[in-house]
Design a protein around this motif. Structure first.
Motif, PDB file in Angstrom:
ATOM      1  N   GLY A  60       0.815  -1.210   0.000  1.00  0.00           N
ATOM      2  CA  GLY A  60       0.000   0.000   0.000  1.00  0.00           C
ATOM      3  C   GLY A  60       0.845   1.254   0.000  1.00  0.00           C
ATOM      4  N   ILE A  63       2.759   1.671  -3.475  1.00  0.00           N
ATOM      5  CA  ILE A  63       1.904   2.051  -4.599  1.00  0.00           C
ATOM      6  C   ILE A  63       1.395   3.481  -4.428  1.00  0.00           C
ATOM      7  CG2 ILE A  63      -0.178   1.494  -5.902  1.00  0.00           C
ATOM      8  CD1 ILE A  63       0.204  -1.425  -5.025  1.00  0.00           C
ATOM      9  N   ARG A  64       1.043   3.857  -3.212  1.00  0.00           N
ATOM     10  CA  ARG A  64       0.622   5.243  -2.974  1.00  0.00           C
ATOM     11  C   ARG A  64       1.771   6.212  -3.248  1.00  0.00           C
ATOM     12  NH1 ARG A  64      -2.185   2.834   1.417  1.00  0.00           N
ATOM     13  NH2 ARG A  64      -0.439   3.343   2.815  1.00  0.00           N
ATOM     14  N   TYR A 149      -9.833   7.166  -5.899  1.00  0.00           N
ATOM     15  CA  TYR A 149      -8.991   6.724  -7.009  1.00  0.00           C
ATOM     16  C   TYR A 149      -9.816   6.407  -8.256  1.00  0.00           C
ATOM     17  CZ  TYR A 149      -5.601   6.353  -3.254  1.00  0.00           C
ATOM     18  OH  TYR A 149      -4.792   6.640  -2.193  1.00  0.00           O
ATOM     19  N   GLU A 153      -5.714   4.754 -11.965  1.00  0.00           N
ATOM     20  CA  GLU A 153      -4.926   4.568 -10.743  1.00  0.00           C
ATOM     21  C   GLU A 153      -5.122   3.165 -10.176  1.00  0.00           C
ATOM     22  OE1 GLU A 153      -4.828   9.179  -9.104  1.00  0.00           O
ATOM     23  OE2 GLU A 153      -6.609   7.937  -8.772  1.00  0.00           O
ATOM     24  N   ILE A 154      -6.340   2.656 -10.241  1.00  0.00           N
ATOM     25  CA  ILE A 154      -6.591   1.290  -9.774  1.00  0.00           C
ATOM     26  C   ILE A 154      -5.929   0.285 -10.711  1.00  0.00           C
ATOM     27  CG2 ILE A 154      -8.379  -0.435  -9.302  1.00  0.00           C
ATOM     28  CD1 ILE A 154     -10.224   1.830  -8.498  1.00  0.00           C
ATOM     29  N   VAL A 157      -2.568  -0.109  -9.465  1.00  0.00           N
ATOM     30  CA  VAL A 157      -2.569  -0.948  -8.257  1.00  0.00           C
ATOM     31  C   VAL A 157      -2.580  -2.425  -8.625  1.00  0.00           C
ATOM     32  CG1 VAL A 157      -3.844  -1.588  -6.178  1.00  0.00           C
ATOM     33  CG2 VAL A 157      -3.735   0.811  -6.863  1.00  0.00           C
ATOM     34  N   ILE A 202      -4.208  -5.571  -2.034  1.00  0.00           N
ATOM     35  CA  ILE A 202      -5.227  -4.617  -2.493  1.00  0.00           C
ATOM     36  C   ILE A 202      -5.853  -3.919  -1.294  1.00  0.00           C
ATOM     37  CG2 ILE A 202      -7.459  -4.366  -3.653  1.00  0.00           C
ATOM     38  CD1 ILE A 202      -6.681  -6.724  -5.439  1.00  0.00           C
ATOM     39  N   PHE A 205      -3.604  -1.298   0.314  1.00  0.00           N
ATOM     40  CA  PHE A 205      -3.548  -0.036  -0.420  1.00  0.00           C
ATOM     41  C   PHE A 205      -4.641   0.920   0.061  1.00  0.00           C
ATOM     42  CE2 PHE A 205      -5.178   2.546  -3.967  1.00  0.00           C
ATOM     43  CZ  PHE A 205      -4.055   3.318  -4.225  1.00  0.00           C
TER      44      PHE A 205
END
Length: 243
Positions: A60, A63-64, A149, A153-154, A157, A202, A205
């Motif tokens: 998380g 990725i952020r 998001y 953006e997803i 992820v 997931i 995130f």
């Protein structure tokens, strides 16, 4: 000594141009240079390892960081997914073990396009993995629609998470080579940990909450089911048209 940059024409006092960043020290093209260029192309020596470590320990946060803060030291998501898919494919092909699912698929689907495509997915999971991103992304978007998001953006992820998942799946061919008699058990163990990691990553995130982990897992599983339904339906339609 002041020199002129070969790229932009600005004055240069050091190895790198202060205006465009071009390296004005031209080295000879040899094996060392070619290897370094390949590593730089995929950012393997720093970015790939840094990305893998981050995705394994705290996906998380990593990725952020890529989405909102710094994209320089992290391997690009599509590049990362492509590289890990290649790694999986190379390991699976090098450590080739007879797949019992081929016979099971023939018994289930017979001589049909469904059988052919299911065998292809089993034998080329690294490539098939790239096709699964879209339905999983859409399911994640629905499950986490309250968050800020967007689709793209997803998509990032899921690309990162599935890339790490491919490295986990790469363990299965190694286990099968060491013990081919426990093929089913090996797959169950690897799939369990891959699914567990994906749901956790997931959910991580979106925040460390149990409901987020559950929704992440469900989004992944539902995306895979949708992918399989679309594939089987397309194959059945193809057979009807051909016949």
């Amino acid at each position: 000594m002041e020199r002129i940059c070969r790229n932009c024409g600005d004055s240069v006092t050091k190895n790198y141009c202060g205006n465009c960043g071009n390296n004005n020290e031209i080295t000879r093209i040899d094996r060392k240079y070619a290897l370094q260029e390949c590593l730089n192309l995929i950012n393997f020596d720093k970015g790939f390892l840094y990305t893998t470590k981050g995705l394994l320990l705290n996906p998380g946060t990593l990725i952020r960081e890529y989405i909102s803060e710094n994209r320089e030291k992290i391997t690009k998501p599509i590049t990362y997914l492509g590289l890990t898919s290649i790694i999986y494919t190379l390991i699976a092909n090098y450590l080739k073990v007879e797949n019992p699912y081929s016979e099971m698929s023939k018994k289930m689907y017979g001589k049909s396009s469904v059988n052919d495509i299911m065998i292809w997915i089993q034998d080329n999971y690294g490539y098939a993995n790239l096709l699964m991103i879209l339905p999983i992304t859409l399911c994640t978007l629905v499950f986490f629609r309250k968050y800020k998001y967007n689709f793209y953006e997803i998509f990032i992820v899921i690309s990162f998470v599935m890339g790490m998942g491919m490295l986990i799946f790469s363990i299965e061919p190694i286990l099968n080579k060491l013990s081919a008699d426990t093929f089913i058990f090996n797959e169950v163990i690897v799939v369990f940990f891959a699914f567990l990691y994906t749901g956790w990553a997931i959910g991580n995130f979106y925040g460390n909450k149990l409901k987020n982990y559950l929704k992440g897992f469900l989004a992944y599983v539902l995306g895979l089911i949708i992918f399989e339904v679309v594939v089987i339906t397309s194959a059945l339609i193809y057979d009807v048209i051909i016949i």
